[in-house]
Design a protein around this motif. Structure first.
Motif, short mmCIF file in Angstrom:
data_model
loop_
_atom_site.label_atom_id
_atom_site.label_comp_id
_atom_site.label_asym_id
_atom_site.label_seq_id
_atom_site.Cartn_x
_atom_site.Cartn_y
_atom_site.Cartn_z
N ASP A 69 0.84 -1.20 0.00
CA ASP A 69 0.00 0.00 0.00
C ASP A 69 0.88 1.26 0.00
O ASP A 69 0.61 2.22 -0.73
N ASN A 70 1.96 1.25 0.80
CA ASN A 70 2.87 2.40 0.80
C ASN A 70 3.54 2.56 -0.56
O ASN A 70 3.67 3.66 -1.07
N ALA A 71 3.99 1.42 -1.13
CA ALA A 71 4.69 1.48 -2.41
C ALA A 71 3.80 2.15 -3.47
O ALA A 71 4.23 3.06 -4.17
N ARG A 72 2.54 1.74 -3.52
CA ARG A 72 1.67 2.32 -4.57
C ARG A 72 1.27 3.76 -4.21
O ARG A 72 1.03 4.59 -5.08
N LYS A 73 1.25 4.07 -2.88
CA LYS A 73 0.83 5.40 -2.46
C LYS A 73 1.91 6.43 -2.81
O LYS A 73 1.61 7.53 -3.23
N TYR A 74 3.18 6.05 -2.60
CA TYR A 74 4.24 7.04 -2.78
C TYR A 74 4.87 6.99 -4.17
O TYR A 74 5.48 7.96 -4.59
N ALA A 75 4.74 5.86 -4.89
CA ALA A 75 5.35 5.78 -6.22
C ALA A 75 4.33 6.22 -7.26
O ALA A 75 3.13 6.02 -7.09
N PRO A 76 4.80 6.83 -8.36
CA PRO A 76 3.85 7.36 -9.36
C PRO A 76 3.08 6.24 -10.05
O PRO A 76 3.57 5.11 -10.16
N PRO A 77 1.86 6.55 -10.52
CA PRO A 77 1.08 5.56 -11.26
C PRO A 77 1.90 5.09 -12.46
O PRO A 77 2.74 5.83 -12.99
N ASP A 78 1.64 3.88 -12.91
CA ASP A 78 2.31 3.26 -14.06
C ASP A 78 3.75 2.86 -13.78
O ASP A 78 4.45 2.41 -14.68
N SER A 79 4.22 3.05 -12.54
CA SER A 79 5.58 2.57 -12.24
C SER A 79 5.49 1.12 -11.74
O SER A 79 4.40 0.59 -11.55
N THR A 80 6.66 0.51 -11.55
CA THR A 80 6.69 -0.92 -11.19
C THR A 80 7.02 -1.11 -9.71
O THR A 80 7.92 -0.47 -9.17
N ILE A 81 6.26 -1.99 -9.08
CA ILE A 81 6.56 -2.40 -7.70
C ILE A 81 7.13 -3.81 -7.78
O ILE A 81 6.52 -4.69 -8.40
N THR A 82 8.32 -4.00 -7.21
CA THR A 82 8.97 -5.30 -7.30
C THR A 82 8.95 -6.02 -5.96
O THR A 82 9.34 -5.43 -4.94
N VAL A 83 8.47 -7.24 -5.98
CA VAL A 83 8.47 -8.06 -4.76
C VAL A 83 9.46 -9.19 -4.99
O VAL A 83 9.33 -9.94 -5.97
N TRP A 84 10.46 -9.27 -4.13
CA TRP A 84 11.51 -10.30 -4.30
C TRP A 84 11.67 -11.05 -2.99
O TRP A 84 11.63 -10.46 -1.92
N ALA A 85 11.80 -12.36 -3.08
CA ALA A 85 12.07 -13.13 -1.85
C ALA A 85 13.20 -14.11 -2.10
O ALA A 85 13.40 -14.59 -3.23
N GLY A 86 13.95 -14.40 -1.06
CA GLY A 86 15.03 -15.38 -1.15
C GLY A 86 15.40 -15.84 0.25
O GLY A 86 14.90 -15.29 1.24
N HIS A 87 16.23 -16.87 0.35
CA HIS A 87 16.66 -17.30 1.68
C HIS A 87 18.03 -17.95 1.61
O HIS A 87 18.48 -18.38 0.54
N ASP A 88 18.72 -17.98 2.76
CA ASP A 88 20.03 -18.62 2.80
C ASP A 88 20.00 -19.83 3.73
O ASP A 88 21.04 -20.25 4.24
N GLN A 135 0.01 13.34 0.46
CA GLN A 135 -0.50 11.96 0.52
C GLN A 135 -1.13 11.75 1.89
O GLN A 135 -0.53 12.13 2.88
N SER A 136 -2.32 11.18 1.91
CA SER A 136 -2.94 10.97 3.22
C SER A 136 -2.22 9.83 3.94
O SER A 136 -1.66 8.94 3.30
N GLY A 137 -2.20 9.88 5.23
CA GLY A 137 -1.54 8.82 5.99
C GLY A 137 -1.48 9.19 7.45
O GLY A 137 -1.72 10.34 7.82
N THR A 138 -1.16 8.20 8.26
CA THR A 138 -1.18 8.42 9.70
C THR A 138 0.21 8.37 10.31
O THR A 138 0.40 8.79 11.44
N GLY A 139 1.17 7.83 9.56
CA GLY A 139 2.49 7.63 10.16
C GLY A 139 2.50 6.46 11.14
O GLY A 139 3.40 6.33 11.96
#
Ligand code: ADP
Length: 261
Positions: A157-176, A212-216
């Protein structure tokens, strides 16, 4: 002489104690004032929109076109969802403050949690591209699925709120093998290095005139949840130095059900 020194020492200790008590009281006062101002703003803004849209539907309903009616109904739904998220954050914060946020852990699949959070974000993400990169066989993790979904949801929700529309949000996961890492990166303005710790304080918001609306509260709650799982949550610059990355690390238990240790 000794008695004088002892008296001075006691006076000093009392003074330090008084200053500490005053500092705690001031901090509590600041949080109270921030909560009240946040409450009145964050409750009133969506309520005013809902009341306006509902009143237009009732007054002009029969003479409105279908798209106009859909638009007003959509406003009511969006704003009600915003209220719901705000109330959820307040509830989580209250439980966190009371030490009542105890994870009910279970063995779960991280991709399922990510998918659930993404589904819950639904239309909020429709103006962004969400790219998910996960290793083929991610071991099960032992977490509270509801709470960790709440964290992933808040970060998306933060990523889409602060990043401009049409930009990419990347979710990456890994482990060691010992630590599971989940990174959510965006292409927005990023978080300045000097604010990367403070954004996890309650009510702290980076001052940037973006209205941007938000509560912190969101990141403070996320960190509280992650800490309760023995993990860490940190902010960094995004991929290739652009935007923000929020990095969640969770310890991986040594034994996974069904897999011999
Ligand atoms: P809120 O978003 O409700 O203000 P959060 O606790 O979620 O509260 O975030 C605290 C602050 O951190 C935000 O006000 C914003 O300034 C900054 N922040 C959080 N996530 C991002 C992000 N992905 N990109 C840029 N700034 C962010």
């Amino acid at each position: 002489m000794l008695a004088d020194q002892a008296a001075i020492a006691i006076e000093r200790t009392t003074l330090v104690g008084d200053i500490e008590t005053a500092r705690v009281a001031t901090e509590r006062e600041r949080l109270r004032a921030a909560l009240l101002s946040s409450l009145s703003h964050d409750l009133r803004t969506p309520l005013v929109s809902i009341m306006g849209a509902a009143s237009s539907l009732i007054t002009y309903g029969p003479s409105l076109t279908d798209p106009q009616r859909t638009d007003l109904s959509q406003t009511i739904q969006d704003e009600a969802e915003r209220l719901n998220r705000f109330v959820q954050n307040l509830l989580d914060m209250t439980r966190l403050e009371a030490g009542a946020l105890r994870p009910k852990t279970d063995w779960v699949d991280l991709p399922d949690i990510i998918e659930a959070a993404r589904r819950r974000a639904g239309r909020l993400l429709e103006r962004h591209t969400v790219r998910i990169t996960l290793p083929p066989a991610l071991p099960l993790i032992c977490v509270d699925p509801v709470l960790i979904e709440q964290v992933v949801f808040n970060l998306l929700d933060n990523a889409r709120k602060y990043a401009p529309p049409d930009s990419t949000i990347t979710v990456w996961a890994g482990h060691d093998g010992q630590t599971l890492t989940l990174e959510i990166s965006d292409q927005g303005p990023g978080i300045p290095p000097e604010d990367r710790e403070r954004v996890f304080d309650m009510f702290y918001r980076v001052d940037r005139n973006d209205r941007q609306s938000g509560t912190g509260l969101g990141l403070a709650i996320c960190r509280g949840i992650v800490t309760a799982h023995g993990g860490t949550l940190q902010a960094d610059s995004g991929l290739n130095g652009v935007g923000a990355s929020l990095i969640l690390r969770l310890p991986m238990p040594e034994t996974v059900p069904g897999v011999p240790a």
